[in-house]
Enzyme design. Structure first.
Site, mmCIF file in Angstrom:
data_model
loop_
_atom_site.group_PDB
_atom_site.id
_atom_site.type_symbol
_atom_site.label_atom_id
_atom_site.label_comp_id
_atom_site.label_asym_id
_atom_site.label_seq_id
_atom_site.Cartn_x
_atom_site.Cartn_y
_atom_site.Cartn_z
ATOM 1 N N GLU A 57 0.812 -1.215 0.000
ATOM 2 C CA GLU A 57 0.000 0.000 0.000
ATOM 3 C C GLU A 57 0.848 1.269 0.000
ATOM 4 O O GLU A 57 0.499 2.263 -0.652
ATOM 5 C CB GLU A 57 -0.951 0.003 1.205
ATOM 6 C CG GLU A 57 -1.992 -1.117 1.163
ATOM 7 C CD GLU A 57 -1.462 -2.474 1.605
ATOM 8 O OE1 GLU A 57 -0.335 -2.518 2.159
ATOM 9 O OE2 GLU A 57 -2.157 -3.489 1.407
ATOM 10 N N HIS A 126 -11.128 -5.147 8.978
ATOM 11 C CA HIS A 126 -11.931 -5.017 7.755
ATOM 12 C C HIS A 126 -13.199 -4.209 8.011
ATOM 13 O O HIS A 126 -14.188 -4.373 7.314
ATOM 14 C CB HIS A 126 -12.307 -6.400 7.213
ATOM 15 C CG HIS A 126 -11.142 -7.188 6.693
ATOM 16 N ND1 HIS A 126 -10.230 -7.780 7.508
ATOM 17 C CD2 HIS A 126 -10.736 -7.451 5.423
ATOM 18 C CE1 HIS A 126 -9.302 -8.396 6.778
ATOM 19 N NE2 HIS A 126 -9.587 -8.207 5.511
#
Lengths: 335, 323
Positions: A57, A126
């Site tokens: 990322e 998440h």
């Protein structure tokens, strides 16, 4: 259209309109994204403009910044906003600061799309809602749509914007509106007025809140999934609440919020994120500054608890319809 | 080749069979909708965790991945408590707060599954540096997939471990895919051994479906680490049999590949054939383990389904020292 399809359509439109727009991230190309938001785009626009990256990322955001500085207009996906932190330095020390530190010589118009929020049983990595973190970083715009129409119009605005934008997508809403009751299925976007989405180009400007439901007894301010929760809760409470979708945390449309609270004198703020220094704290401060003399009751917040997002007890954490309903009743009882 | 005792062989088989049974049952229960949350299964890779962890004591630490059930079982975690955790129950390993992707048991040196790809490696660096600082004989193992090797955290950890000569083993599991993207696309280097070796440590690749190959390579790496010889990388190649997560449509993969894997790359089948052929174990011994394990997992699922959920007040505990 669903919200996932509307976002896909926004990128489709912008890839076609602007040759400098490109899409990249983990599994966004060949696979079409884990939430199917980029489905079919690589096939249509080729691997030069829609491509997969390694799981990295920090590298994804950093590469986008470099491309943005050099004239391209990257739209990157961070697969879950919970994965964004390896890129935090690049977002905070680079992306948001380039314009200022170069005295306006250069900047990077990157859009970072990332699914946020809970209600899908994703546990702590998440499900999180980091909007306050990025709203705090000056130089970044931070927005979160709550329906397909806004999602498409706002994403086009974000891509066209020369400022970098953190574009948060409440993942629980991708495939249907959700009113915060786990016992009930999500609704259908094709049965919702905001599920009607034009095929072509249009924009919804960043920095504008929207009055979703007009009302004159109470103002409920929220965004993302909680807009739908608020609508359902107010209906059940039988209170004529004005419900406002913030849509844009930075810049914030305080005028729309203040006008409503001045009129109604009561205000409830709702969000999924944890409470302390959550974005509701900023909303509460600004509304109080603007509306103090009109308030009939203290401004109240319904938020996630100050805990990590749990695996067990998701629906005790998630500020669902029940908790919003209780808060509405408390506020309305104050004479 | 080292001759392994019956005890070691039986333990290895039991661990691999337990992982296989646990994961197969979770797949069934997940599809039936009884297991909440996301889950990523270790089927096909059982020999890796087993071959590595059998060299470790409870005082040795491992960091795991989002695909962590196998590491847990191989490190000795209580299978019933694991199942309770998956089922969000109060008596789960993490009181139901972590779930499949964050399951941990510090008493077994299992520092946790970790749904942030690449985030486990630095944690293992810390465990290894602790061992070196305190002068204990302990080692640490950083499990991670091929996909994770592209994260900066893993690069930093490898260099850090070499520079500080840490008792650390990078147990890289090359299962062919970083989430939904194949290794031929996501890896720039020729292979993972070359890349790891470039950091300045010994690195070797083994067939991750061959328990004996993993066990021997890991044994060399652990012995080197314990003797002060610094870190190593062991790359074990074993494709996963399931998708990235349960429910993954796997459009990026030829499903015939999975059939082939089950036929020719089944670590349990290979193990069984070998130990029976060379006379070191009898089929009946293995069959008995199969039956016991099946019963254990069945009991674990039944108990997990029936167990009490957390109490309301449990939601806001374990956040700080004070609450």
């Amino acid at each position: 259209m669903t919200m996932a399809q509307a976002l896909n359509s926004a990128m489709d439109v912008m890839l076609a309109r602007d040759p400098n727009v490109l899409i990249f991230g983990e599994d966004v190309g060949y696979f079409g994204g884990v939430f199917r938001v980029t489905e079919g785009l690589q096939k249509k626009y080729g691997r030069n403009r829609v491509f997969d990256t390694p799981i990295a990322e920090g590298g994804i955001v950093a590469a986008a910044i470099g491309m943005g500085v050099n004239g391209l207009r990257p739209v990157v996906e961070i697969q879950f906003c919970d994965y964004i932190h390896p890129a935090f330095d690049q977002l905070v020390s680079e992306l948001s600061r380039l314009r200022y530190r170069s005295g306006g010589q250069f900047w990077s118009p990157v859009t970072v799309r990332t699914p946020c929020g809970g209600g899908i049983h994703g546990g702590q990595t998440h499900s999180q809602s980091p909007e306050a973190v990025y709203a705090h970083v000056c130089g970044l715009k931070t927005v979160m749509p709550s329906n397909p129409y806004d999602a498409k119009g706002m994403l086009i605005s974000a891509i066209e914007d020369d400022d970098p934008v953190i574009f948060l997508e409440p993942k629980r809403l991708y495939n249907g509106p959700f009113a915060g009751d786990p016992e009930q299925q999500s609704g259908r976007w094709d049965a919702h007025p905001k599920g009607e989405v034009p095929d072509g180009y249009y924009t919804v400007p960043l920095g504008q809140a929207e009055v979703v439901v007009p009302g004159d007894e109470l103002t409920i301010v929220g965004y993302g999934t909680l807009v739908h929760v608020a609508v359902a809760a107010a209906r059940e409470a039988g209170v004529c609440a004005e419900i406002i979708d913030v849509r844009s945390m930075m810049p914030l449309d305080i005028d729309t919020l203040a006008a409503s609270v001045k009129k109604n004198g009561r205000c409830l703020i709702v969000h999924e994120a944890t409470r302390t220094c959550g974005y509701g704290a900023e909303l509460s401060a600004q509304i109080q500054e603007a509306c103090f003399w009109s308030l009939k009751a203290p401004i109240e917040r319904v938020t996630g608890w100050d805990t990590p997002y749990p695996h067990a007890q998701e629906w005790e954490y998630f500020p669902g319809k029940k908790r919003v309903l209780e808060a509405i009743r408390r506020i309305m009882e104050i004479a | 080749m080292v001759e392994l005792s019956q005890t070691v062989l039986l333990k290895a088989y039991r661990l691999m069979r337990t992982i296989r049974e646990f994961e197969s049952r979770v797949a069934v229960e997940f599809e039936a909708g009884t297991v909440p949350g996301f889950t990523h299964l270790y089927l096909g890779q059982e020999a890796i965790a087993t071959g590595v962890c059998m060299h470790l004591t409870d005082a040795d630490a491992i960091s795991s991945t989002h695909r962590g059930h196998g590491h847990c079982i191989a490190k000795g975690c209580d299978v019933k408590k694991m199942m309770l955790e998956l089922y969000c129950k109060r008596d789960g390993l993490c009181k139901g707060k972590g779930g499949s992707m964050h399951i941990a048991d510090i008493s077994k040196g299992m520092l946790g599954a970790n749904a942030i790809v690449g985030a486990g490696a630095p944690l293992a660096v810390g465990a290894a540096l602790t061992a070196r600082t305190l002068g204990t004989p302990n080692v640490a193992v950083a499990f991670g997939g091929d996909g994770a090797t592209n994260q900066g955290t893993v690069f930093e950890s490898m260099n850090f471990a070499v520079v500080l000569r840490l008792p650390l083993i990078f147990a890289v599991e090359n299962n062919g895919y970083g989430e939904h993207t194949g290794i031929s696309y996501h890896l720039g280097a020729k292979d993972l051994v070359t890349r790891s070796a470039a950091f300045g440590m010994p690195a070797e690749e083994v067939d991750g479906t061959d328990f004996f190959a993993v066990y021997e390579a890991a044994g060399r790496a652990v012995a080197r680490a314990r003797a002060g010889g610094g870190p190593s990388t062991v790359v074990s190649v074993a494709a996963r049999w399931r998708g990235h997560f349960e429910g993954d449509p796997q459009t990026y993969r030829d499903l015939a590949e999975i059939k082939e894997l089950r036929k020719h790359k089944d670590c349990l089948k290979k193990f069984r054939q070998r130990v029976i052929a060379d006379g070191s174990l009898k089929a009946e011994q293995l069959d008995a383990i199969d039956a016991e394990v099946a019963q254990l997992i069945d009991a674990a699922v039944n108990e997990a389904k029936a167990a009490p959920p957390p109490a309301p007040e449990d939601l806001t505990t374990d956040v700080y020292v004070s609450y």
